[in-house]
Structures are given as structure tokens and as C-alpha cells.
Design a protein around this motif. Sequence first.
Motif, short mmCIF file in Angstrom:
data_model
loop_
_atom_site.label_atom_id
_atom_site.label_comp_id
_atom_site.label_asym_id
_atom_site.label_seq_id
_atom_site.Cartn_x
_atom_site.Cartn_y
_atom_site.Cartn_z
N UNK A 88 0.84 -1.20 0.00
CA UNK A 88 0.00 0.00 0.00
C UNK A 88 0.87 1.26 0.00
N UNK A 89 1.96 1.22 0.76
CA UNK A 89 2.87 2.37 0.83
C UNK A 89 3.50 2.66 -0.53
N UNK A 90 3.91 1.62 -1.24
CA UNK A 90 4.49 1.80 -2.57
C UNK A 90 3.48 2.40 -3.54
N UNK A 91 2.25 1.95 -3.47
CA UNK A 91 1.20 2.48 -4.35
C UNK A 91 0.96 3.95 -4.05
N UNK B 192 1.63 9.59 -5.65
CA UNK B 192 2.03 10.97 -5.34
C UNK B 192 3.08 11.46 -6.33
N UNK B 193 4.05 10.59 -6.64
CA UNK B 193 5.09 10.97 -7.60
C UNK B 193 4.50 11.25 -8.98
N UNK B 194 3.52 10.48 -9.39
CA UNK B 194 2.88 10.71 -10.69
C UNK B 194 2.19 12.06 -10.70
N UNK B 195 1.46 12.40 -9.61
CA UNK B 195 0.80 13.70 -9.55
C UNK B 195 1.80 14.85 -9.55
N UNK B 196 2.90 14.69 -8.83
CA UNK B 196 3.93 15.73 -8.81
C UNK B 196 4.54 15.92 -10.20
#
Length: 65
Positions: A24-27, A32-36
Amino acid sequence: MATNPVKFINETRAEIAKVVWPTRREVVLTTIMVFIMAALMAAFFSIVDLGIRQALQLVLTSFGS
């Protein structure tokens, strides 16, 4: 060439068992990285678009009537 459906299902289950699912943490972190990255790319292309628009407007007003 006929295949045995039972054999196919068993092989499919065996392959699915080999899959390493993300935590879950990796997802959450990758989401978040994709949104950034999407926000950074949107800002970058907006700035580039603004610069091209300004340059084109300058050229057109310089050579226009």
C-alpha cells in the motif's frame, strides 16, 4: 490444437502466484510521484507555451502592418 481448459486455469493460477504485488505504501508513494510529475510537466509546458506565444506575437507585430 486443442488445449485443456483445466490445465490452462492451473497454469494461470501458478503464474498469478508468482506476481509480486506492491505494498500500500508503494502504491501511495508512486501515485504521489505521478501527480507531482504531472504538475511539473503542466507548469513546464505552460511556461514554454507562454514563451512561444510571446515570441510569435513579437514577430507578428514587428512585421505586421
